[in-house]
Design a protein around this motif. Structure first.
Motif, PDB file in Angstrom:
ATOM      1  N   PHE A   1       0.833  -1.194   0.000  1.00 30.14           N
ATOM      2  CA  PHE A   1       0.000   0.000   0.000  1.00 30.14           C
ATOM      3  C   PHE A   1       0.872   1.251   0.000  1.00 30.14           C
ATOM      4  O   PHE A   1       0.649   2.191  -0.761  1.00 30.14           O
ATOM      5  CB  PHE A   1      -0.899  -0.032   1.242  1.00 30.14           C
TER       6      PHE A   1
ATOM      7  N   VAL B   1       2.347   1.767  -3.365  1.00 31.13           N
ATOM      8  CA  VAL B   1       1.353   2.349  -4.271  1.00 31.13           C
ATOM      9  C   VAL B   1       1.232   3.839  -4.021  1.00 31.13           C
ATOM     10  O   VAL B   1       1.225   4.654  -4.938  1.00 31.13           O
ATOM     11  CB  VAL B   1      -0.018   1.656  -4.074  1.00 31.13           C
ATOM     12  N   LEU B   2       1.212   4.190  -2.711  1.00 28.55           N
ATOM     13  CA  LEU B   2       1.127   5.591  -2.340  1.00 28.55           C
ATOM     14  C   LEU B   2       2.253   6.391  -2.961  1.00 28.55           C
ATOM     15  O   LEU B   2       2.039   7.425  -3.580  1.00 28.55           O
ATOM     16  CB  LEU B   2       1.227   5.739  -0.816  1.00 28.55           C
TER      17      LEU B   2
ATOM     18  N   PHE C   1       1.989   7.144  -6.453  1.00 30.53           N
ATOM     19  CA  PHE C   1       1.006   8.180  -6.773  1.00 30.53           C
ATOM     20  C   PHE C   1       1.524   9.576  -6.456  1.00 30.53           C
ATOM     21  O   PHE C   1       0.956  10.568  -6.850  1.00 30.53           O
ATOM     22  CB  PHE C   1      -0.290   7.939  -6.002  1.00 30.53           C
ATOM     23  N   ALA C   2       2.624   9.601  -5.664  1.00 28.28           N
ATOM     24  CA  ALA C   2       3.096  10.887  -5.186  1.00 28.28           C
ATOM     25  C   ALA C   2       3.588  11.777  -6.303  1.00 28.28           C
ATOM     26  O   ALA C   2       3.626  12.982  -6.160  1.00 28.28           O
ATOM     27  CB  ALA C   2       4.205  10.685  -4.156  1.00 28.28           C
TER      28      ALA C   2
ATOM     29  N   ARG D   1      -1.408  19.896 -13.732  1.00 25.60           N
ATOM     30  CA  ARG D   1      -2.228  20.204 -12.577  1.00 25.60           C
ATOM     31  C   ARG D   1      -1.742  21.520 -11.986  1.00 25.60           C
ATOM     32  O   ARG D   1      -0.558  21.704 -11.783  1.00 25.60           O
ATOM     33  CB  ARG D   1      -2.026  19.087 -11.572  1.00 25.60           C
TER      34      ARG D   1
ATOM     35  N   LYS E   1      -5.977  20.669 -15.112  1.00 28.35           N
ATOM     36  CA  LYS E   1      -6.897  20.422 -14.013  1.00 28.35           C
ATOM     37  C   LYS E   1      -6.513  21.428 -12.930  1.00 28.35           C
ATOM     38  O   LYS E   1      -5.405  21.384 -12.410  1.00 28.35           O
ATOM     39  CB  LYS E   1      -6.712  18.993 -13.512  1.00 28.35           C
TER      40      LYS E   1
ATOM     41  N   LYS F   1      -6.996  23.212  -9.327  1.00 25.53           N
ATOM     42  CA  LYS F   1      -7.575  23.064  -8.009  1.00 25.53           C
ATOM     43  C   LYS F   1      -7.734  24.468  -7.435  1.00 25.53           C
ATOM     44  O   LYS F   1      -6.790  25.252  -7.442  1.00 25.53           O
ATOM     45  CB  LYS F   1      -6.588  22.280  -7.175  1.00 25.53           C
TER      46      LYS F   1
ATOM     47  N   GLU G   1       3.293  26.578  -2.751  1.00 24.83           N
ATOM     48  CA  GLU G   1       2.122  25.871  -2.241  1.00 24.83           C
ATOM     49  C   GLU G   1       0.920  26.133  -3.135  1.00 24.83           C
ATOM     50  O   GLU G   1       0.059  25.283  -3.300  1.00 24.83           O
ATOM     51  CB  GLU G   1       1.791  26.358  -0.832  1.00 24.83           C
ATOM     52  N   ILE G   2       0.856  27.352  -3.657  1.00 25.31           N
ATOM     53  CA  ILE G   2      -0.202  27.708  -4.597  1.00 25.31           C
ATOM     54  C   ILE G   2       0.510  28.135  -5.864  1.00 25.31           C
ATOM     55  O   ILE G   2       1.557  28.796  -5.806  1.00 25.31           O
ATOM     56  CB  ILE G   2      -1.065  28.851  -4.034  1.00 25.31           C
TER      57      ILE G   2
END
Lengths: 336, 708
Positions: free
Chosen positions: A14, A17-18, A21-22, A28, A57, A59, A77-78
């Motif tokens: 797990f 997998v994490l 995905f990081a 994005r 995409k 956010k 961060e932004i």
């Protein structure tokens, strides 16, 4: 015993997998939602273009505007924020290192450390002032801010005591310095910060309906002027102290009535700003180009402001509608 | 003889001394407050020297320069975990998400909770906050998992070593007292914005209960059990993992329940540092003065909170065993069993239950059989183990099969996608319309205007003027003296130092404004709460209804309390006070009821038999005996009121809360921190004084004996 081994193997897989995905999604971006309606609209326009025309995409993060936002952008961060008004931002002169270009003309320049990237002007030009309703101006004969003191008791509320009340710049992070300005100019008024644009405007609407005199800080473009007849009090022209000591680094040392904040605001060529590292990446080149070309007009924003703020329609819907109806206005912004 | 009379004299002297001291204190204060405002300003040369703000910012710069790489690594790990969960929840077909939340609720809490969870999720989707709700769920899920993981480990350590427990308890105290905002903002600079700092801040905020409950749970395992385990030859580790931890599970689960509720409160608040979720929606709505929208967001949070609360408490509850001749009810209350119609209504449900049970067991056994057959090709022992492991999980295996089927259908047959937009059922407009209709009603306008005017002119304004005009040294002296008489010399000294700190930070005036808001709120809480508590103590039905309302009120994060006030009163300082009143009133109502009902029946009986009227009994007997309880209620109300000061600036509150906001907006950690600490210090001083006072009262009334 065997089972616990199996379970630990599962946990390990797990974690693997994490970590796989990081790796961040290449297309994005994260954007900060502005805390006034005009800014929200400009940002939604940019986000819609990025998402629908350039395949990003995006956010959207709710974050209060102010120095904290600039630092969050510098830290990555932004990725970007929209419609900063230069005369409100304290951080622009510290963190930007670029020229501000509006329709090919240089309208300002910055020589900070370049930790934030100036992405380009939005196209919207802003004006701010203190306003009073026309009926009050005519009835009381107020021609400029100098006449305000004579009628201060008419502008008083139970909360302000003997002083008049200014429905002030509502958000702390905007750095309006209203009380300071009133004190420096010798206007015996009290600045009431109501926390949000909506609260301040609601207060003004209520006072207008009762036909009471009131002094309101506001900016253009804003839907309020379409529905209510307001006149500016004509604050002194914008000037800054030389050298400019009215900064956080200068411990907010003012130079009396000679310069900011004892003056009105400058004409604001609003701008978008972002993280330099993000927009230097080749996969974001298209986005950078888009921001350079973006030219969103006051008139368009004004129309949408009425839809969003007054008719209480969904922001995304309104922007989508505008986009579908006016392809000629935004086609040229999209890089090919 | 002479000794006795001197004691009498002394006590008589005391009786007159305290009121006269208070009287003279107030007179002097009034005289002093008529001086100009200058006297109340803390001397500038001290606050100029004591540049706490600058020190904090310098220290922060240093830490940022040298330790940021480290905190960034932690933040990145948490962030990637959070993004994984968030992407999974949002990108999955909505039916899968529903079943993931619905099935555990159904299994643990029965049909009622299952249906409730379906309703909750429908509400999220119908209001168009599906994604936001799932973001909040994900954020909360991860922080709760981390809290429970580290909390149980730390709690176990605490239970094993007294030294470690002594080391931990002051840390836990600090974690619980400190308002989350104080560390929420500095966290931004080390852990970035968004999910990661929110989760870390949640861990600080929500971990203490689970550490404490794990510790006490393990320590309360009966000695006989431990002895018998030891006599069978268990070593220390076996004893811990096989006996102590399993036996303390109910206690740990209670901790999990508390962690969930606290985490939810903070996760919603974390929208201020850019964490996504419903909190952000509520904030946006408040910013737009959109009452309907804010209300929808608030209801989403309320339903979510109730769902998780019931779910986690169902976990720690043991199922009740019914006599064999009683029909088990699945949806209706069990005590309706006596009605024939209820039994008939329940029949199909119990049939459904048997069928589902049968299907689940068959499927599980089938799966177990298959696995056993496959693995027995390699190793018989492993195969048996696995088979047994699987066949015991009647609910988990079928649930996973359902998840797989949904995923399979979604990926290869028909794309389910996100919550269907057609099912949208917005209550935004009706709420907004209803509120609008009410706010133009002349009677209502007169009422709100009157209330606003009353609260402002009669309470807030005079107190504000009084507190901001009174010289700082006088106020400080009063607090120190009260501290000395109620607690002791050491505390008085600490109080003086803490207040000097507040003054030296240059926020004395702000503190006084906050203090006056809090005092007015608390006074209003008393004026409203005590009568409600009295009614509840006499009328059981009223009490039951009230308990349900108060339960719901206490599960809501404090951010949501801005909404109802905003609806009817708009923005402004009075609204801030009213929001504080709504948030902090539950403890005073509860504790008034508790205090009055706890007064033993014999006391009131005696009073009645001596001819006391109802009011006399209440005033002369019950109330004095309930005073300790009331003071605890006061204490909790004050703490809650101080906590609320942090969010009231959003609707026009002033004072220290606004300073915290100003600090955040200017990224001036020192300023925010100083204001945050000042809130904590004021709360602590009042807390200690009231607690010491209650202790004295209890001693005087003989309700407790002095342990020391």
């Amino acid at each position: 015993m065997k089972l616990s081994k199996i379970i630990s193997a599962m946990i390990l897989s797990f974690v693997l997998v994490l970590s796989s995905f990081a790796q961040a999604n290449a297309k994005r971006l994260t954007a900060a939602v502005a805390d006034w309606t005009g800014g929200e609209i400009s940002c939604q326009v940019a986000v819609t273009m990025l998402e629908e025309e350039l395949g990003y995409k995006v956010k959207r993060i709710v974050f209060p505007s102010g120095t904290g936002l600039w630092e969050a952008i510098a830290a990555g961060e932004i990725d970007f924020a929209c419609e900063s008004w230069p005369s409100y931002a304290e951080s622009d002169s510290v963190m930007l290192n670029e020229e501000l270009i509006y329709e090919g003309k240089k309208v300002g320049s910055y020589s900070g450390d370049g930790t934030v990237d100036l992405l380009g002007t939005v196209g919207v030009i802003g004006m701010s002032d203190y306003y009073i309703p026309r009926y009050a101006a005519e009835e009381l004969g107020i021609k400029s801010w100098k006449d305000l003191n004579k009628h201060k008791d008419k502008f008083a509320t139970i909360e302000s005591g003997g002083k008049g009340r200014l429905i002030a710049c509502p958000v702390a992070g905007w750095n309006c310095h209203d009380q300071k300005r009133l004190n420096l100019l010798g206007i015996d008024f009290q600045a009431d910060e109501l926390g949000t644009e909506a609260a301040a405007v609601a207060e003004a609407v209520a006072a207008y309906k009762r036909k009471e005199p009131f002094l309101l800080y506001l900016w253009e473009p804003h839907w309020f002027f379409g529905s209510y007849d307001m006149v500016g009090v004509g604050l002194p022209d914008h000037k800054v102290c030389d050298p400019d000591t009215f900064t956080e680094a200068g411990n907010w040392k003012d130079c009396g009535t000679k310069g900011w904040p004892a003056t009105g605001w400058a004409k604001d060529y609003t701008m978008n700003y972002g993280n330099p590292a993000t927009f230097a990446k080749p996969e974001h080149a298209k986005a950078k180009e888009f921001f350079e070309k973006m030219s969103f007009q006051n008139a368009d924003q004004a129309v949408m402001l009425v839809e969003v703020s007054q008719k209480k329609r969904d922001l995304k819907e309104v922007v989508k509608e505008w986009k579908d109806a006016n392809p000629d206005k935004w086609r040229s912004w999209i890089p090919n | 003889m002479s000794a006795e009379s001197s004691i009498n004299n002394k006590s008589r002297f005391n009786v007159y001394l305290t009121p006269s001291l208070i009287f003279f204190g107030i007179i002097i204060a009034l005289i002093l407050s008529f001086q100009n405002e200058e006297a109340s300003v803390f001397p500038k040369f001290i606050s100029d020297q004591f540049t706490f703000t600058a020190w904090v910012n310098e220290g922060e710069d240093y830490l940022r320069k040298h330790f940021r790489w480290f905190t960034k690594i932690i933040a990145n790990y948490i962030k990637s975990g959070y993004y994984f969960i968030e992407d999974f929840l949002i990108d999955s077909p909505w039916i899968l998400v529903v079943s993931i939340l619905f099935l555990p609720c159904l299994v643990t809490g029965g049909l009622g909770l299952g249906l409730y969870s379906l309703f909750t999720m429908y509400f999220w989707g119908a209001t168009g906050m599906w994604d936001e709700s799932l973001q909040t769920v994900g954020l909360m899920g991860l922080s709760v998992t981390l809290c429970v993981f580290f909390g149980v480990i730390l709690g176990t350590f605490c239970s094993q070593s007294n030294k470690f427990l002594n080391f931990m308890s002051p840390i836990l105290d600090t974690m619980q007292v400190m308002p989350a905002f104080v560390y929420l903002f500095p966290a931004v600079f080390f852990f970035g914005i968004g999910g990661a700092p929110a989760i870390l801040a949640t861990m600080i905020y929500a971990m203490p209960p689970i550490i404490r409950l794990t510790n006490s749970g393990i320590r309360q395992v009966p000695a006989e059990t431990i002895e018998s385990a030891t006599s069978f030859g268990s070593n220390k580790l076996q004893l811990l993992f096989k006996i102590k931890i399993p036996l303390s599970l109910p206690s740990i689960m209670m901790g999990v329940n508390q962690v969930i509720m606290m985490a939810l409160a903070l996760v919603v608040l974390a929208c201020f540092i850019g964490a996504e979720g419903i909190g952000g929606q509520v904030w946006l709505a408040i910013r737009n003065l959109d009452v309907g929208w804010a209300m929808e967001g608030g209801l989403c949070i309320l339903f979510m909170a109730i769902m998780f609360d019931r779910f986690s408490s169902a976990f720690s509850k043991t199922p009740e065993i019914l006599p064999s001749n009683v029909q088990k009810f699945y949806l209706l209350p069990q005590n309706w069993e006596k009605y024939h119609i209820a039994r008939i209504l329940e029949k199909p449900l119990s049939f459904l239950h048997y069928v589902t049970n049968y299907v689940c067991i068959t499927i599980t056994n089938l799966v177990a059989y298959v696995f056993r057959a496959v693995f027995s090709l390699f190793n018989k022992q492993t195969a048996n183990d696995i088979g047994e492991f699987i066949s015991k999980r009647f609910y988990i295996i079928p649930s996973f099969i359902i998840f797989f089927i949904i995923t399979f259908i979604d990926s290869s047959i028909y794309e389910i996608g996100s919550f269907p937009k057609e099912w949208k059922l917005s209550i935004r407009q009706p709420i907004a319309n209803a509120v609008d209709a009410l706010t133009v009603n002349p009677g209502f306008i007169a009422f709100t205007k009157g209330l606003r005017g009353f609260v402002y002119l009669k309470l807030l304004h005079p107190l504000d003027v009084f507190l901001t005009h009174i010289p700082w040294w006088y106020m400080m002296g009063v607090f120190t003296l009260i501290g000395y008489f109620t607690v002791g010399l050491r505390f008085a000294f600490t109080t003086a130092l803490l207040l000097l700190f507040i003054g030296a930070c240059g926020i004395w005036t702000h503190s006084m404004i906050t203090l006056s808001s809090v005092l007015v709120s608390v006074a209003l809480c008393f004026a409203i709460g005590v009568p409600l508590g009295i009614i509840a103590s006499y009328n059981e039905r009223f009490r039951n209804v009230q308990n349900v309302v108060l339960d719901a009120m206490q599960t809501l994060p404090y951010f949501c309390y801005l909404i109802p006030v905003l609806m009817f009163f708009g923005g402004g300082i009075v609204s801030a006070v009213l929001a504080t009143v709504i948030y902090s009133i539950p403890p005073i109502i509860r504790l008034t009821t508790l205090g009055l009902t706890q007064v033993s029946v014999s006391y009131s009986e005696v009073s009645r038999s001596f001819g006391g009227t109802l009011l006399q009994t209440l005033g002369k007997v019950k109330f004095p005996l309930a005073v300790p309880s009331l003071v605890i209620g006061f204490n909790q109300t004050v703490i809650l009121a101080f906590a609320m000061q942090i969010v009231t600036p959003l609707i026009g509150g002033k004072g220290l809360g606004l300073e915290v906001f100003n600090g955040l907006a200017r990224s001036d950690t020192g300023r925010g921190l100083a204001a945050g600490i000042a809130i904590v210090l004021l709360a602590i001083i009042i807390d200690r004084i009231t607690l010491a006072y209650t202790k004295k009262q209890r001693l005087a009334l003989g309700l407790v004996t002095d342990n020391k």
